[in-house]
Design an enzyme around this catalytic site. Structure first.
Site, PDB file in Angstrom:
ATOM      1  CD  GLU A 287      -1.991  -2.199   1.347  1.00 53.06           C
ATOM      2  OE1 GLU A 287      -2.774  -3.011   0.835  1.00 53.06           O
ATOM      3  OE2 GLU A 287      -1.022  -2.548   2.059  1.00 53.06           O
ATOM      4  CB  THR A 288       1.258   4.190  -1.951  1.00 50.54           C
ATOM      5  OG1 THR A 288       2.352   3.425  -2.463  1.00 50.54           O
ATOM      6  CG2 THR A 288       1.685   5.646  -1.840  1.00 50.54           C
TER       7      THR A 288
END
Length: 173
Positions: free
Chosen positions: A47-48
């Site tokens: 995830e970002t």
């Protein structure tokens, strides 16, 4: 040439380079969704997290999470990483509140030498997913559908999980 801040933070880690890495990227304003997705794809982490100051008054920051492929409704470790980023940046802060699009307002607060965070619960419901148990190669198991759009299979034991020999083509279909 646009330059954007980037921090990679290992959440739930006892030491560096362990646990769950997430990118945290503070922005002044939202970029186009296609740009956010392209950045997350290039970061190539699970995830970002993108954070933008929240002008609504509901939270301190708006928070969105992207995998390399899609935007998701909720990510615990990237929320914790975002809280760590902001609380480390400003030692006077005791807590930070994030307004999200699909998971409500989430908070990360200092607690002792760590953090406290509460996440919403989304209970799965029993579901009928034809072919799922067969594709997993199991005779029986409880099939559940999660409100975030994925299916779960509950097996009788850890040994049953270890013995799985899934047909990945059938699962993909």
């Amino acid at each position: 040439d646009m330059q954007l801040p980037f921090a990679q933070i290992d959440a739930f880690a006892e030491r560096p380079f362990t646990a769950n890495p997430a990118a945290v990227m503070p922005l002044d304003a939202w970029l186009d969704d296609e740009v956010l997705q392209a950045i997350a794809e290039e970061n190539n982490l699970a995830e970002t997290a993108f954070i933008v100051p929240d002008s609504s008054g509901e939270g301190d920051w708006e928070l969105r999470w992207f995998t390399p492929a899609v935007e998701i409704a909720l990510c615990g470790h990237a929320t914790l990483a975002s809280g760590h980023y902001l609380l480390t940046r400003d030692p006077a802060l005791e807590r930070v509140r994030f307004r999200t699009r699909k998971a409500g307002v989430l908070e990360v607060a200092r607690e002792g030498r760590g953090y406290a965070m509460a996440l919403p619960a989304y209970p799965p419901e029993p579901a009928d997913v034809p072919g799922l148990l067969e594709a997993l190669g199991v005779a029986r198991g409880a099939v559940l559908h999660h409100p975030n759009g994925y299916d779960l299979t509950v097996l009788d034991s850890a040994d049953a999980v270890r013995a799985l020999a899934p047909d990945f083509r059938a699962l993909a279909a």
